[in-house]
Design a protein around this motif. Structure first.
Motif, PDB file in Angstrom:
ATOM      1  N   GLU A 239       0.849  -1.192   0.000  1.00 23.12           N
ATOM      2  CA  GLU A 239       0.000   0.000   0.000  1.00 23.12           C
ATOM      3  C   GLU A 239       0.887   1.245   0.000  1.00 23.12           C
ATOM      4  O   GLU A 239       1.916   1.293   0.677  1.00 23.12           O
ATOM      5  CB  GLU A 239      -0.912   0.005   1.221  1.00 23.12           C
ATOM      6  CG  GLU A 239      -2.045  -1.015   1.163  1.00 23.12           C
ATOM      7  CD  GLU A 239      -3.081  -0.778   2.248  1.00 23.12           C
ATOM      8  OE1 GLU A 239      -3.739   0.289   2.217  1.00 23.12           O
ATOM      9  OE2 GLU A 239      -3.217  -1.651   3.124  1.00 23.12           O
ATOM     10  N   TYR A 240       0.463   2.267  -0.752  1.00 24.07           N
ATOM     11  CA  TYR A 240       1.295   3.470  -0.900  1.00 24.07           C
ATOM     12  C   TYR A 240       0.429   4.733  -0.860  1.00 24.07           C
ATOM     13  O   TYR A 240       0.699   5.701  -1.526  1.00 24.07           O
ATOM     14  CB  TYR A 240       2.064   3.385  -2.218  1.00 24.07           C
ATOM     15  CG  TYR A 240       3.285   4.267  -2.294  1.00 24.07           C
ATOM     16  CD1 TYR A 240       4.386   4.026  -1.483  1.00 24.07           C
ATOM     17  CD2 TYR A 240       3.345   5.339  -3.184  1.00 24.07           C
ATOM     18  CE1 TYR A 240       5.522   4.828  -1.563  1.00 24.07           C
ATOM     19  CE2 TYR A 240       4.463   6.142  -3.277  1.00 24.07           C
ATOM     20  CZ  TYR A 240       5.550   5.883  -2.460  1.00 24.07           C
ATOM     21  OH  TYR A 240       6.677   6.686  -2.539  1.00 24.07           O
TER      22      TYR A 240
ATOM     23  N   THR B  69      -3.813   3.577  -3.818  1.00 22.81           N
ATOM     24  CA  THR B  69      -2.509   3.547  -4.491  1.00 22.81           C
ATOM     25  C   THR B  69      -1.652   2.388  -3.981  1.00 22.81           C
ATOM     26  O   THR B  69      -1.608   2.116  -2.779  1.00 22.81           O
ATOM     27  CB  THR B  69      -1.750   4.878  -4.285  1.00 22.81           C
ATOM     28  OG1 THR B  69      -2.563   5.956  -4.745  1.00 22.81           O
ATOM     29  CG2 THR B  69      -0.441   4.875  -5.057  1.00 22.81           C
ATOM     30  N   LEU B  70      -0.974   1.747  -4.903  1.00 23.04           N
ATOM     31  CA  LEU B  70      -0.071   0.648  -4.585  1.00 23.04           C
ATOM     32  C   LEU B  70       1.341   0.974  -5.058  1.00 23.04           C
ATOM     33  O   LEU B  70       1.524   1.683  -6.057  1.00 23.04           O
ATOM     34  CB  LEU B  70      -0.527  -0.642  -5.265  1.00 23.04           C
ATOM     35  CG  LEU B  70      -1.875  -1.235  -4.847  1.00 23.04           C
ATOM     36  CD1 LEU B  70      -2.208  -2.420  -5.746  1.00 23.04           C
ATOM     37  CD2 LEU B  70      -1.849  -1.662  -3.380  1.00 23.04           C
ATOM     38  N   MET B  71       2.330   0.453  -4.323  1.00 26.41           N
ATOM     39  CA  MET B  71       3.702   0.448  -4.805  1.00 26.41           C
ATOM     40  C   MET B  71       3.925  -0.905  -5.466  1.00 26.41           C
ATOM     41  O   MET B  71       3.720  -1.946  -4.849  1.00 26.41           O
ATOM     42  CB  MET B  71       4.708   0.644  -3.661  1.00 26.41           C
ATOM     43  CG  MET B  71       6.164   0.531  -4.124  1.00 26.41           C
ATOM     44  SD  MET B  71       7.341   0.436  -2.758  1.00 26.41           S
ATOM     45  CE  MET B  71       7.363   2.138  -2.216  1.00 26.41           C
TER      46      MET B  71
ATOM     47  N   SER C 135       4.423   3.787  -8.447  1.00 23.98           N
ATOM     48  CA  SER C 135       3.209   3.956  -7.652  1.00 23.98           C
ATOM     49  C   SER C 135       2.052   3.969  -8.644  1.00 23.98           C
ATOM     50  O   SER C 135       2.134   4.602  -9.705  1.00 23.98           O
ATOM     51  CB  SER C 135       3.253   5.257  -6.855  1.00 23.98           C
ATOM     52  OG  SER C 135       3.246   6.391  -7.704  1.00 23.98           O
ATOM     53  N   TRP C 136       0.963   3.283  -8.292  1.00 22.32           N
ATOM     54  CA  TRP C 136      -0.172   3.138  -9.208  1.00 22.32           C
ATOM     55  C   TRP C 136      -1.464   3.441  -8.465  1.00 22.32           C
ATOM     56  O   TRP C 136      -1.825   2.730  -7.532  1.00 22.32           O
ATOM     57  CB  TRP C 136      -0.209   1.718  -9.777  1.00 22.32           C
ATOM     58  CG  TRP C 136      -1.413   1.404 -10.614  1.00 22.32           C
ATOM     59  CD1 TRP C 136      -1.951   2.173 -11.600  1.00 22.32           C
ATOM     60  CD2 TRP C 136      -2.235   0.224 -10.536  1.00 22.32           C
ATOM     61  NE1 TRP C 136      -3.044   1.548 -12.163  1.00 22.32           N
ATOM     62  CE2 TRP C 136      -3.240   0.351 -11.525  1.00 22.32           C
ATOM     63  CE3 TRP C 136      -2.206  -0.927  -9.736  1.00 22.32           C
ATOM     64  CZ2 TRP C 136      -4.214  -0.629 -11.720  1.00 22.32           C
ATOM     65  CZ3 TRP C 136      -3.163  -1.904  -9.929  1.00 22.32           C
ATOM     66  CH2 TRP C 136      -4.159  -1.756 -10.916  1.00 22.32           C
ATOM     67  N   ASN C 137      -2.132   4.490  -8.865  1.00 22.55           N
ATOM     68  CA  ASN C 137      -3.461   4.797  -8.341  1.00 22.55           C
ATOM     69  C   ASN C 137      -4.462   4.081  -9.239  1.00 22.55           C
ATOM     70  O   ASN C 137      -4.679   4.488 -10.380  1.00 22.55           O
ATOM     71  CB  ASN C 137      -3.711   6.309  -8.356  1.00 22.55           C
ATOM     72  CG  ASN C 137      -5.020   6.677  -7.680  1.00 22.55           C
ATOM     73  OD1 ASN C 137      -6.074   6.096  -7.966  1.00 22.55           O
ATOM     74  ND2 ASN C 137      -4.959   7.649  -6.781  1.00 22.55           N
TER      75      ASN C 137
ATOM     76  N   TYR D 172       3.432   6.621 -11.486  1.00 22.43           N
ATOM     77  CA  TYR D 172       4.645   7.423 -11.338  1.00 22.43           C
ATOM     78  C   TYR D 172       5.849   6.510 -11.148  1.00 22.43           C
ATOM     79  O   TYR D 172       5.815   5.571 -10.340  1.00 22.43           O
ATOM     80  CB  TYR D 172       4.504   8.366 -10.142  1.00 22.43           C
ATOM     81  CG  TYR D 172       5.603   9.392 -10.013  1.00 22.43           C
ATOM     82  CD1 TYR D 172       5.642  10.488 -10.867  1.00 22.43           C
ATOM     83  CD2 TYR D 172       6.597   9.251  -9.056  1.00 22.43           C
ATOM     84  CE1 TYR D 172       6.656  11.440 -10.755  1.00 22.43           C
ATOM     85  CE2 TYR D 172       7.611  10.192  -8.932  1.00 22.43           C
ATOM     86  CZ  TYR D 172       7.643  11.287  -9.788  1.00 22.43           C
ATOM     87  OH  TYR D 172       8.640  12.220  -9.675  1.00 22.43           O
TER      88      TYR D 172
ATOM     89  N   LEU E 233       8.990   5.734  -9.513  1.00 26.03           N
ATOM     90  CA  LEU E 233       9.538   6.190  -8.234  1.00 26.03           C
ATOM     91  C   LEU E 233      11.055   6.307  -8.231  1.00 26.03           C
ATOM     92  O   LEU E 233      11.620   6.990  -7.375  1.00 26.03           O
ATOM     93  CB  LEU E 233       9.095   5.221  -7.124  1.00 26.03           C
ATOM     94  CG  LEU E 233       7.594   5.208  -6.832  1.00 26.03           C
ATOM     95  CD1 LEU E 233       7.252   4.081  -5.869  1.00 26.03           C
ATOM     96  CD2 LEU E 233       7.134   6.548  -6.281  1.00 26.03           C
TER      97      LEU E 233
END
Length: 509
Positions: free
Chosen positions: A360-361, A365-367, A376-378, A385, A387
């Motif tokens: 979780e980020y 959003t996930l890393m 990172s993914w929403n 993005y 990272l």
């Protein structure tokens, strides 16, 4: 025409001898990973690019807190107990079978103060402070190859490459039947089909043993052909004693007889094994990478399980009451406790070899880390993005190379004040890391030779030659495969035209 084929068949056989023997032996080893899992090769006997440095080569997959002042660090090095500063390390593999391949961990989770769970290629193990050792827990259908573990409340979820299991007592597990996604077409990847045909796994152990026999036959034909080549050269020399000449003739005739008999009776299997192997490596892999075909009936692929050999990672988002599961092909989610599986409309960047980081980020959003990089993914807005390179990621029009600039192999949230990642090549030296991670200790390096299965894999893919061929090593497998196909076909034509139709052998000098 026969003379043309004979000349090329003879010289190609001599040239390919080294590679054919090497690929055959390594293929047999790869077919029996569990059998050879206890054998390791000291890295000092391998090319220098196979030496551990800075925690590279997926030495670390992740970390897990063991107590207030101690942490478990795990990955391809097995499990080691260390302090919060990662300065002192002690081996924590008691209970696992001997051999570094048996110690490779995909995930370790803390269940409570007395119990830990660890998943690896060879199954699930539970650690208890009462016994101070890891004990194997048998999953339903004796399933192994655990790729992820997750604790939800008191329930331990165990994800293998094909199924999901749960338990509340950590000893007895039940299978959770994941439903097929809405777009399921009961097809399987062409790459996977070629893979199981090439290894023989398509028919289980019997199939593997048949392919092992084919490998032995290739060695027999290669060495026998070389002996005939040398014999013929010897017989053409002047001054060879009569007795020695007769002995060489007898040896030649014996090898020729069995070279032909074994070759023509197994020609179809030889061609199938060689041809499927060619498509498992670039450049021939590229056109089949995303192709799907129907499941071959009455084989291991012919299963009602829509997730067979596809599952990779799982995470539960508490605030959303949502499961997210990563597979070899895509990311899926379930908002109803796994009663349905829905594919995300748009997919984040992730290598087909599987993701290595799923955390979780932030909200929605996930890393996500894999051999394509760290992102990172929403999943609500589809904002992605990069990272490491610190830039917005733009989805390409078509799927690209499965390996990117940054090959992420591990992640830790237990060191320093910032997340820490491990790169397959650079180890802990990634530019993403803000804290300096301690050096790999001599003891850890010494106790982690390279498993013979991985050595065989490096040989079988040609990567073992990269240290002096550079990127050109990638051509070894396809070129060897193409020339070997020609070797098989030309040999069959020579036998059919000369021996099958004329019923006679070569005239010896």
């Amino acid at each position: 025409m026969i003379r043309f084929f004979r000349k090329h068949h003879r010289w190609l056989g001599v040239i390919l001898l080294f590679f054919l023997v090497l690929f055959s032996i390594s293929g047999i080893i790869m077919n029996h990973r569990k059998t050879v899992s206890g054998i390791g090769i000291n890295r000092q006997y391998l090319p220098p690019n196979y030496s551990y440095k800075d925690w590279n080569f997926a030495a670390v997959r992740s970390t897990e807190r063991f107590s207030n002042d101690s942490i478990l660090i795990y990955g391809n090095i097995g499990i080691w107990l260390t302090d919060s500063a990662f300065t002192n390390f002690s081996e924590f593999n008691k209970g696992f079978p001997k051999g570094v391949d048996n110690h490779k961990m995909s995930k370790v989770v803390k269940i409570n103060d007395e119990t830990m769970a660890a998943g690896s290629l060879f199954g699930l193990h539970i650690y208890s402070t009462n016994t101070d050792r890891w004990d194997k827990i048998h999953l339903p259908n004796n399933e192994e190859n655990v790729v992820d573990l997750m604790l939800r409340g008191d329930t331990l979820l165990v994800l293998t490459r094909s199924n999901l299991f749960s338990s509340v007592d950590y000893q007895n597990f039940i299978q959770i039947n994941l439903p097929a996604p809405a777009d399921y077409d009961n097809k399987v990847g062409l790459f996977k089909t070629f893979w199981v045909i090439h290894s023989g796994e398509i028919y289980g152990l019997i199939g593997k043993l048949i392919v092992d026999l084919i490998a032995i036959i290739i060695v027999f034909l290669s060495i026998g052909g070389f002996i005939m080549f040398v014999n013929k050269k010897s017989l053409k020399k002047k001054g060879v004693e009569k007795i020695r000449r007769q002995r060489i003739k007898r040896q030649y005739q014996w090898h020729l007889k069995w070279h032909n008999r074994v070759g023509y009776t197994t020609i179809l299997l030889l061609i199938i094994t060689t041809a499927t192997g060619i498509f498992l490596r670039p450049p021939f892999l590229i056109p089949i990478a995303e192709a799907k075909v129907g499941k071959v009936p009455y084989t291991v692929l012919d299963t009602p399980n829509p997730w067979y050999d596809l599952l990779r990672r799982i995470i539960y988002i508490e605030d959303e009451n949502r499961y997210i599961i990563s597979t070899q092909d895509a990311f899926y989610y379930s908002d109803d406790n796994l009663k349905t599986m829905i594919c995300f409309d748009k997919q984040p960047p992730a290598s087909v070899m599987g993701i290595t980081v799923l955390e979780e980020y932030g909200k929605n959003t996930l890393m996500i880390g894999s051999f394509e990089g760290l992102f990172s993914w929403n999943y609500e807005t589809d904002e992605i993005y990069n990272l490491i390179d610190k830039e917005v990621w733009v989805r390409p029009s078509k799927r690209g190379h499965p390996v990117g600039t940054h090959k992420i192999s591990g992640y830790s949230a237990h060191f320093g004040e910032h997340p820490l990642i491990f790169d397959y090549d650079e180890g802990a030296k990634s530019s993403f890391n803000k804290d300096i991670f301690p050096d790999m200790t001599t003891e850890i390096i010494k106790k982690n030779p390279m498993p013979i299965w991985n050595v065989a894999q490096e040989v079988h893919t040609g990567r073992i030659f990269q240290f002096f061929l550079g990127d050109f090593y990638i051509l070894i497998v396809p070129l060897t495969g193409l020339f070997t196909l020609y070797l098989h076909i030309s040999g069959f034509i020579i036998w059919y035209k000369r021996y099958r139709t004329k019923k006679k052998y070569h005239k010896l000098p």
